[in-house]
Structure formats: structure tokens, C-alpha cells
Scaffold this motif. Structure first.
Motif, PDB file in Angstrom:
ATOM      1  N   LEU A   1       0.870  -1.163   0.000  1.00  0.00           N
ATOM      2  CA  LEU A   1       0.000   0.000   0.000  1.00  0.00           C
ATOM      3  C   LEU A   1       0.912   1.219   0.000  1.00  0.00           C
ATOM      4  O   LEU A   1       1.765   1.369   0.881  1.00  0.00           O
ATOM      5  CB  LEU A   1      -0.899   0.023   1.246  1.00  0.00           C
ATOM      6  CG  LEU A   1      -1.748   1.266   1.448  1.00  0.00           C
ATOM      7  CD1 LEU A   1      -2.766   1.408   0.316  1.00  0.00           C
ATOM      8  CD2 LEU A   1      -2.449   1.203   2.791  1.00  0.00           C
ATOM      9  N   LEU A   2       0.780   2.086  -1.019  1.00  0.00           N
ATOM     10  CA  LEU A   2       1.561   3.315  -1.110  1.00  0.00           C
ATOM     11  C   LEU A   2       0.651   4.474  -0.725  1.00  0.00           C
ATOM     12  O   LEU A   2      -0.373   4.691  -1.357  1.00  0.00           O
ATOM     13  CB  LEU A   2       2.090   3.521  -2.531  1.00  0.00           C
ATOM     14  CG  LEU A   2       2.986   2.428  -3.094  1.00  0.00           C
ATOM     15  CD1 LEU A   2       3.328   2.714  -4.556  1.00  0.00           C
ATOM     16  CD2 LEU A   2       4.240   2.305  -2.267  1.00  0.00           C
ATOM     17  N   THR A   3       1.042   5.215   0.304  1.00  0.00           N
ATOM     18  CA  THR A   3       0.226   6.326   0.791  1.00  0.00           C
ATOM     19  C   THR A   3       1.059   7.603   0.756  1.00  0.00           C
ATOM     20  O   THR A   3       2.145   7.652   1.340  1.00  0.00           O
ATOM     21  CB  THR A   3      -0.239   6.066   2.240  1.00  0.00           C
ATOM     22  OG1 THR A   3      -0.876   4.792   2.286  1.00  0.00           O
ATOM     23  CG2 THR A   3      -1.197   7.136   2.700  1.00  0.00           C
ATOM     24  N   PRO A   4       0.551   8.660   0.070  1.00  0.00           N
ATOM     25  CA  PRO A   4       1.304   9.910   0.047  1.00  0.00           C
ATOM     26  C   PRO A   4       1.424  10.493   1.450  1.00  0.00           C
ATOM     27  O   PRO A   4       0.476  10.466   2.228  1.00  0.00           O
ATOM     28  CB  PRO A   4       0.467  10.838  -0.836  1.00  0.00           C
ATOM     29  CG  PRO A   4      -0.531   9.971  -1.521  1.00  0.00           C
ATOM     30  CD  PRO A   4      -0.677   8.731  -0.692  1.00  0.00           C
ATOM     31  N   VAL A   5       2.613  10.980   1.778  1.00  0.00           N
ATOM     32  CA  VAL A   5       2.840  11.648   3.047  1.00  0.00           C
ATOM     33  C   VAL A   5       2.519  13.120   2.818  1.00  0.00           C
ATOM     34  O   VAL A   5       3.203  13.800   2.057  1.00  0.00           O
ATOM     35  CB  VAL A   5       4.300  11.473   3.527  1.00  0.00           C
ATOM     36  CG1 VAL A   5       4.547  12.249   4.807  1.00  0.00           C
ATOM     37  CG2 VAL A   5       4.616  10.004   3.716  1.00  0.00           C
ATOM     38  N   ARG A   6       1.446  13.586   3.427  1.00  0.00           N
ATOM     39  CA  ARG A   6       1.006  14.975   3.244  1.00  0.00           C
ATOM     40  C   ARG A   6       1.499  15.819   4.394  1.00  0.00           C
ATOM     41  O   ARG A   6       1.372  15.442   5.556  1.00  0.00           O
ATOM     42  CB  ARG A   6      -0.520  15.058   3.175  1.00  0.00           C
ATOM     43  CG  ARG A   6      -1.135  14.137   2.147  1.00  0.00           C
ATOM     44  CD  ARG A   6      -1.235  14.802   0.821  1.00  0.00           C
ATOM     45  NE  ARG A   6      -1.959  13.926  -0.096  1.00  0.00           N
ATOM     46  CZ  ARG A   6      -1.856  14.000  -1.385  1.00  0.00           C
ATOM     47  NH1 ARG A   6      -1.082  14.894  -1.923  1.00  0.00           N
ATOM     48  NH2 ARG A   6      -2.522  13.190  -2.159  1.00  0.00           N
ATOM     49  N   ARG A   7       2.068  16.971   4.069  1.00  0.00           N
ATOM     50  CA  ARG A   7       2.481  17.909   5.106  1.00  0.00           C
ATOM     51  C   ARG A   7       1.256  18.668   5.580  1.00  0.00           C
ATOM     52  O   ARG A   7       0.354  18.950   4.799  1.00  0.00           O
ATOM     53  CB  ARG A   7       3.512  18.886   4.531  1.00  0.00           C
ATOM     54  CG  ARG A   7       4.810  18.192   4.170  1.00  0.00           C
ATOM     55  CD  ARG A   7       5.768  19.092   3.471  1.00  0.00           C
ATOM     56  NE  ARG A   7       6.137  20.235   4.286  1.00  0.00           N
ATOM     57  CZ  ARG A   7       7.053  21.115   3.961  1.00  0.00           C
ATOM     58  NH1 ARG A   7       7.686  20.992   2.816  1.00  0.00           N
ATOM     59  NH2 ARG A   7       7.343  22.120   4.746  1.00  0.00           N
ATOM     60  N   PRO A   8       1.226  19.030   6.854  1.00  0.00           N
ATOM     61  CA  PRO A   8       0.089  19.804   7.344  1.00  0.00           C
ATOM     62  C   PRO A   8      -0.009  21.135   6.598  1.00  0.00           C
ATOM     63  O   PRO A   8       1.013  21.743   6.264  1.00  0.00           O
ATOM     64  CB  PRO A   8       0.410  20.056   8.821  1.00  0.00           C
ATOM     65  CG  PRO A   8       1.589  19.222   9.156  1.00  0.00           C
ATOM     66  CD  PRO A   8       2.221  18.773   7.877  1.00  0.00           C
ATOM     67  N   ALA A   9      -1.231  21.561   6.340  1.00  0.00           N
ATOM     68  CA  ALA A   9      -1.447  22.831   5.657  1.00  0.00           C
ATOM     69  C   ALA A   9      -1.052  23.988   6.570  1.00  0.00           C
ATOM     70  O   ALA A   9      -1.200  23.913   7.787  1.00  0.00           O
ATOM     71  CB  ALA A   9      -2.911  22.959   5.258  1.00  0.00           C
ATOM     72  N   ARG A  10      -0.559  25.045   5.985  1.00  0.00           N
ATOM     73  CA  ARG A  10      -0.162  26.226   6.757  1.00  0.00           C
ATOM     74  C   ARG A  10      -1.101  27.354   6.383  1.00  0.00           C
ATOM     75  O   ARG A  10      -1.296  27.635   5.215  1.00  0.00           O
ATOM     76  CB  ARG A  10       1.275  26.572   6.445  1.00  0.00           C
ATOM     77  CG  ARG A  10       2.162  25.365   6.806  1.00  0.00           C
ATOM     78  CD  ARG A  10       3.543  25.717   6.898  1.00  0.00           C
ATOM     79  NE  ARG A  10       3.769  26.630   8.003  1.00  0.00           N
ATOM     80  CZ  ARG A  10       4.886  26.676   8.680  1.00  0.00           C
ATOM     81  NH1 ARG A  10       5.836  25.846   8.393  1.00  0.00           N
ATOM     82  NH2 ARG A  10       5.062  27.539   9.647  1.00  0.00           N
ATOM     83  N   ARG A  11      -1.646  27.983   7.383  1.00  0.00           N
ATOM     84  CA  ARG A  11      -2.560  29.098   7.151  1.00  0.00           C
ATOM     85  C   ARG A  11      -1.816  30.415   7.324  1.00  0.00           C
ATOM     86  O   ARG A  11      -0.833  30.499   8.048  1.00  0.00           O
ATOM     87  CB  ARG A  11      -3.717  29.076   8.145  1.00  0.00           C
ATOM     88  CG  ARG A  11      -4.575  27.831   8.062  1.00  0.00           C
ATOM     89  CD  ARG A  11      -5.721  27.886   9.031  1.00  0.00           C
ATOM     90  NE  ARG A  11      -5.225  28.147  10.383  1.00  0.00           N
ATOM     91  CZ  ARG A  11      -5.956  28.723  11.343  1.00  0.00           C
ATOM     92  NH1 ARG A  11      -7.180  29.102  11.111  1.00  0.00           N
ATOM     93  NH2 ARG A  11      -5.446  28.922  12.535  1.00  0.00           N
ATOM     94  N   VAL A  12      -2.335  31.431   6.673  1.00  0.00           N
ATOM     95  CA  VAL A  12      -1.835  32.781   6.889  1.00  0.00           C
ATOM     96  C   VAL A  12      -2.782  33.432   7.898  1.00  0.00           C
ATOM     97  O   VAL A  12      -3.993  33.471   7.689  1.00  0.00           O
ATOM     98  CB  VAL A  12      -1.788  33.596   5.579  1.00  0.00           C
ATOM     99  CG1 VAL A  12      -1.368  35.027   5.857  1.00  0.00           C
ATOM    100  CG2 VAL A  12      -0.846  32.928   4.585  1.00  0.00           C
TER     101      VAL A  12
END
Length: 81
Positions: free
Chosen positions: A39-50
């Protein structure tokens, strides 16, 4: 969709799948063994808000992440397109 391994053990993910998942060349994939498969799962970085601090736009801090000058330059370039 089918994919094959090359001599170095690399897999090319079909373009249709990359496009649907929004996978680019620098995305890391977590590999999980599942019985007789992978199973290949993309490693997503947490979103950054302004956010606004004292009237100034500031990129919100996220624990464990740093922002480099290159990050800011890339965000600016994306905003100018």
C-alpha cells in the motif's frame, strides 16, 4: 492500471493516478506491507494558514516544521501565476 519494476526496484506510477491524487515529483510515499501486497500512501504535510498578527499577515507556526526562504519564494511564485 499496471506498473512494473525496473532493475533498481523502482515503480513508475501511471500519470492518470498521479494526476488524480495530485502527486508531484517530490512527494514521499509511505510503503505498507499488506499480506501479499503493498500500500503506497502519500505523506502529506500539514497545511499552513496565513493569520494576522498585529495587523501583519504571518504564516501560522506548525510544530516540527520550519519555513525556509526557498519556501517563501515558491509560495510567492505560485501566487504570481
Amino acid at each position: 492500471m499496471l506498473a512494473s519494476l525496473d532493475k533498481a526496484g523502482r515503480v513508475v506510477i501511471p500519470k492518470e493516478a498521479r494526476d488524480q491524487l495530485g502527486l508531484g515529483p517530490d512527494v514521499q510515499l509511505e510503503v505498507t506491507l499488506t499480506g501479499d501486497g503493498l500500500l503506497l500512501t502519500p505523506v502529506r504535510r500539514p497545511a499552513r494558514r496565513v493569520i494576522e498578527v498585529d495587523g501583519w499577515p504571518v504564516i501560522e507556526a506548525v510544530r516540527g516544521m520550519t519555513v525556509t526562504d526557498a519556501d517563501v519564494q515558491a509560495w510567492r511564485a505560485d501566487g504570481q501565476r
